[in-house]
Design a protein around this motif. Structure first.
Motif, PDB file in Angstrom:
ATOM      1  N   PRO A 193      26.292  -4.007  -6.088  1.00 22.09           N
ATOM      2  CA  PRO A 193      27.730  -4.174  -5.885  1.00 22.09           C
ATOM      3  C   PRO A 193      28.047  -4.468  -4.427  1.00 22.09           C
ATOM      4  CG  PRO A 193      27.191  -1.864  -6.214  1.00 22.09           C
ATOM      5  CD  PRO A 193      25.951  -2.642  -6.444  1.00 22.09           C
ATOM      6  N   ALA A 194      29.028  -5.317  -4.220  1.00 21.94           N
ATOM      7  CA  ALA A 194      29.438  -5.661  -2.853  1.00 21.94           C
ATOM      8  C   ALA A 194      30.261  -4.508  -2.285  1.00 21.94           C
ATOM      9  CB  ALA A 194      30.248  -6.948  -2.869  1.00 21.94           C
ATOM     10  N   HIS A 195      30.018  -4.207  -1.041  1.00 19.88           N
ATOM     11  CA  HIS A 195      30.807  -3.174  -0.383  1.00 19.88           C
ATOM     12  C   HIS A 195      31.116  -3.636   1.040  1.00 19.88           C
ATOM     13  CE1 HIS A 195      26.602  -2.226   0.547  1.00 19.88           C
ATOM     14  NE2 HIS A 195      27.047  -1.705   1.675  1.00 19.88           N
ATOM     15  N   ASP A 196      32.304  -3.332   1.480  1.00 19.22           N
ATOM     16  CA  ASP A 196      32.728  -3.738   2.817  1.00 19.22           C
ATOM     17  C   ASP A 196      32.151  -2.772   3.846  1.00 19.22           C
ATOM     18  OD1 ASP A 196      34.226  -5.837   1.807  1.00 19.22           O
ATOM     19  OD2 ASP A 196      35.955  -4.529   1.454  1.00 19.22           O
ATOM     20  N   VAL A 197      31.727  -3.322   4.954  1.00 20.85           N
ATOM     21  CA  VAL A 197      31.198  -2.516   6.044  1.00 20.85           C
ATOM     22  C   VAL A 197      32.249  -2.474   7.137  1.00 20.85           C
ATOM     23  CG1 VAL A 197      29.357  -2.337   7.754  1.00 20.85           C
ATOM     24  CG2 VAL A 197      28.864  -3.226   5.474  1.00 20.85           C
TER      25      VAL A 197
END
Length: 71
Positions: A59-63
């Motif tokens: 899953p994409a996650h914002d850093v």
């Protein structure tokens, strides 16, 4: 050549065709009947299983990070 004794040309004699070779699925061993299945060497169900086996995309996650200076 008469109608009672037909002569055939060499090479045109109809030879009995060899029986089709039995092709089985490489995963489960069941006999394959369809053209596409015989070309792949896999039945429809086994091909579907292989398509599902691919690794799921993480899953994409914002850093959170500070903005770069100068931008």
């Amino acid at each position: 050549m008469t109608a009672e004794d037909p002569t055939t040309l060499p090479g045109l004699v109809e030879e009995p065709s060899a029986p089709r070779r039995r092709v089985t699925c490489r995963m489960c061993g069941r006999p394959l009947r369809g053209r596409e299945a015989r070309l792949w060497g896999l039945g429809d169900e086994c091909r579907a299983k292989l398509a599902v086996r691919s690794a799921p995309r993480p899953p994409a996650h914002d850093v959170e990070q500070e903005t770069l200076p100068g931008i």
